[in-house]
Design a protein around this motif. Structure first.
Motif, PDB file in Angstrom:
ATOM      1  N   ASP A  67       0.799  -1.227   0.000  1.00 31.13           N
ATOM      2  CA  ASP A  67       0.000   0.000   0.000  1.00 31.13           C
ATOM      3  C   ASP A  67       0.829   1.273   0.000  1.00 31.13           C
ATOM      4  O   ASP A  67       0.334   2.339  -0.377  1.00 31.13           O
ATOM      5  CB  ASP A  67      -0.907   0.034   1.248  1.00 31.13           C
ATOM      6  CG  ASP A  67      -1.930  -1.073   1.255  1.00 31.13           C
ATOM      7  OD1 ASP A  67      -2.393  -1.447   0.160  1.00 31.13           O
ATOM      8  OD2 ASP A  67      -2.257  -1.571   2.347  1.00 31.13           O
ATOM      9  N   VAL A  68       2.094   1.188   0.450  1.00 32.55           N
ATOM     10  CA  VAL A  68       2.826   2.427   0.705  1.00 32.55           C
ATOM     11  C   VAL A  68       4.292   2.293   0.296  1.00 32.55           C
ATOM     12  O   VAL A  68       4.910   1.244   0.479  1.00 32.55           O
ATOM     13  CB  VAL A  68       2.727   2.810   2.203  1.00 32.55           C
ATOM     14  CG1 VAL A  68       3.341   1.746   3.092  1.00 32.55           C
ATOM     15  CG2 VAL A  68       3.360   4.168   2.477  1.00 32.55           C
ATOM     16  N   ILE A  69       4.821   3.377  -0.282  1.00 31.69           N
ATOM     17  CA  ILE A  69       6.245   3.497  -0.586  1.00 31.69           C
ATOM     18  C   ILE A  69       6.887   4.261   0.565  1.00 31.69           C
ATOM     19  O   ILE A  69       6.440   5.356   0.920  1.00 31.69           O
ATOM     20  CB  ILE A  69       6.458   4.232  -1.914  1.00 31.69           C
ATOM     21  CG1 ILE A  69       5.833   3.437  -3.063  1.00 31.69           C
ATOM     22  CG2 ILE A  69       7.938   4.479  -2.171  1.00 31.69           C
ATOM     23  CD1 ILE A  69       5.786   4.186  -4.373  1.00 31.69           C
ATOM     24  N   LEU A  70       7.912   3.681   1.154  1.00 26.71           N
ATOM     25  CA  LEU A  70       8.524   4.223   2.370  1.00 26.71           C
ATOM     26  C   LEU A  70       9.933   4.705   2.085  1.00 26.71           C
ATOM     27  O   LEU A  70      10.747   3.984   1.516  1.00 26.71           O
ATOM     28  CB  LEU A  70       8.548   3.149   3.452  1.00 26.71           C
ATOM     29  CG  LEU A  70       9.143   3.524   4.808  1.00 26.71           C
ATOM     30  CD1 LEU A  70       8.265   4.547   5.517  1.00 26.71           C
ATOM     31  CD2 LEU A  70       9.305   2.276   5.673  1.00 26.71           C
ATOM     32  N   ASN A  71      10.240   5.940   2.485  1.00 31.28           N
ATOM     33  CA  ASN A  71      11.576   6.506   2.382  1.00 31.28           C
ATOM     34  C   ASN A  71      12.013   6.927   3.775  1.00 31.28           C
ATOM     35  O   ASN A  71      11.240   7.561   4.505  1.00 31.28           O
ATOM     36  CB  ASN A  71      11.568   7.708   1.424  1.00 31.28           C
ATOM     37  CG  ASN A  71      12.972   8.157   1.060  1.00 31.28           C
ATOM     38  OD1 ASN A  71      13.689   8.662   1.899  1.00 31.28           O
ATOM     39  ND2 ASN A  71      13.344   7.986  -0.193  1.00 31.28           N
ATOM     40  N   CYS A  72      13.220   6.566   4.161  1.00 31.20           N
ATOM     41  CA  CYS A  72      13.687   6.811   5.529  1.00 31.20           C
ATOM     42  C   CYS A  72      14.764   7.899   5.567  1.00 31.20           C
ATOM     43  O   CYS A  72      15.627   7.956   4.693  1.00 31.20           O
ATOM     44  CB  CYS A  72      14.266   5.538   6.136  1.00 31.20           C
ATOM     45  SG  CYS A  72      13.135   4.128   6.120  1.00 31.20           S
ATOM     46  N   ASP A  73      14.682   8.735   6.579  1.00 30.02           N
ATOM     47  CA  ASP A  73      15.750   9.696   6.880  1.00 30.02           C
ATOM     48  C   ASP A  73      16.427   9.204   8.154  1.00 30.02           C
ATOM     49  O   ASP A  73      15.966   9.474   9.267  1.00 30.02           O
ATOM     50  CB  ASP A  73      15.170  11.099   7.070  1.00 30.02           C
ATOM     51  CG  ASP A  73      16.246  12.161   7.242  1.00 30.02           C
ATOM     52  OD1 ASP A  73      17.334  11.824   7.741  1.00 30.02           O
ATOM     53  OD2 ASP A  73      15.995  13.331   6.893  1.00 30.02           O
ATOM     54  N   LEU A  74      17.503   8.451   8.002  1.00 26.54           N
ATOM     55  CA  LEU A  74      18.155   7.828   9.147  1.00 26.54           C
ATOM     56  C   LEU A  74      18.785   8.845  10.088  1.00 26.54           C
ATOM     57  O   LEU A  74      18.857   8.629  11.294  1.00 26.54           O
ATOM     58  CB  LEU A  74      19.216   6.835   8.658  1.00 26.54           C
ATOM     59  CG  LEU A  74      18.682   5.648   7.848  1.00 26.54           C
ATOM     60  CD1 LEU A  74      19.843   4.833   7.312  1.00 26.54           C
ATOM     61  CD2 LEU A  74      17.779   4.781   8.700  1.00 26.54           C
TER      62      LEU A  74
END
Length: 271
Positions: free
Chosen positions: A91-98
């Motif tokens: 359902d979702v595209i996830l992008n992380c800011d570590l």
């Protein structure tokens, strides 16, 4: 109007803020927080005073989530419910800011917002796990700021503030009930209108009724979907400066369908 709208009212009474800025949302471990997100743009999600260290959900794909975190910080480790690197049913595209412990989410579905399902995510900090229900809507990119009041002020402070909040919400619920029934409550003056209002190119939006009480002013609008696609509505799309609460009677509108939108504001001049 069905029984879920008072819950929507309670949430917006606590969370209403200015449009175009980050959406502050109060969260608690074990409770579900609902919010609208952009259907075709990333939405930034962060925890106030905390880092996001884990995300669980039906994730389509991830980006920048598997790199080593900065020294001394816990990694942000998304957990997919499906094993493949790209989950076609996600359902979702996830992008992380570590570096910051934040995430960016974007609906994975393509096409009109009416074809998108609500997105369920479990977002964890080192201290708690929060349940998010995100509804894609036609709105600009925004940020969600999640605030856990119990971690800020402690449970006693939250309980001390509850009586005033309860009284305020009761007044909002009374106004909303009279608006939904089309009958003004005692001491409330009502006026009928039929005035077109600017909204979106895909919708016809008309002010049809206004109710004015001692401290609150309620406006009821009739919204018609004039496009050829199903329209999904969210209360946050009508949240502007001065708005205390919003309730929508039908959140999903097929082409040509109509719904009522109730907006409550503070009276500018109170006696």
């Amino acid at each position: 109007m069905n029984s879920k709208h008072p819950a929507v009212l309670l949430a917006l009474a606590c969370w209403a803020g200015g449009a175009g800025a980050a959406q502050p949302r109060e969260v608690r471990d074990g409770e579900t927080m609902e919010a609208a997100i952009a259907a075709d743009a990333p939405t930034r999600v962060r925890l106030e005073g905390q880092r996001i260290v884990n995300v669980v959900g039906n994730i389509h794909s991830t980006s920048n989530c598997d790199s080593a975190p900065p020294a001394g910080n816990a990694p942000l480790a998304p957990s997919q419910l499906a094993a493949p690197a790209v989950n076609p049913r996600g359902d979702v595209i996830l992008n992380c800011d570590l570096d910051k412990g934040e995430i960016y989410v974007r609906p994975a579905a393509t096409g009109h917002a009416g074809q998108m399902r609500p997105i369920s995510l479990f977002v964890s900090s080192p201290r708690a796990t929060y349940t998010l229900l995100l509804r894609p809507a036609q709105m600009p990119a925004d940020s969600l700021v999640l605030r856990d009041r119990r971690s800020e002020a402690g449970e006693p402070a939250a309980k001390a503030a509850r009586p005033q909040t309860t009284s305020h919400v009761r007044a909002l619920k009374t106004m909303l009930a009279s608006m939904a029934q089309g009958r003004p409550a005692d001491g409330v003056r009502a006026q009928q209108f039929d005035v077109a209002q600017a909204l979106w190119r895909e919708a016809e939006f008309r002010l049809i009724r206004r109710q004015e009480g001692r401290a609150l002013q309620g406006e009821t609008y009739r919204l018609r979907n004039t496009s050829a696609a199903t329209m999904v509505l969210a209360e946050q799309e009508f949240d502007q400066d001065g708005v205390l609460a919003v309730a929508i009677e039908q959140h999903t509108l097929p082409p040509g369908a109509t719904t009522l939108v109730h907006v409550i504001r503070q009276q500018e001049d109170t006696p």
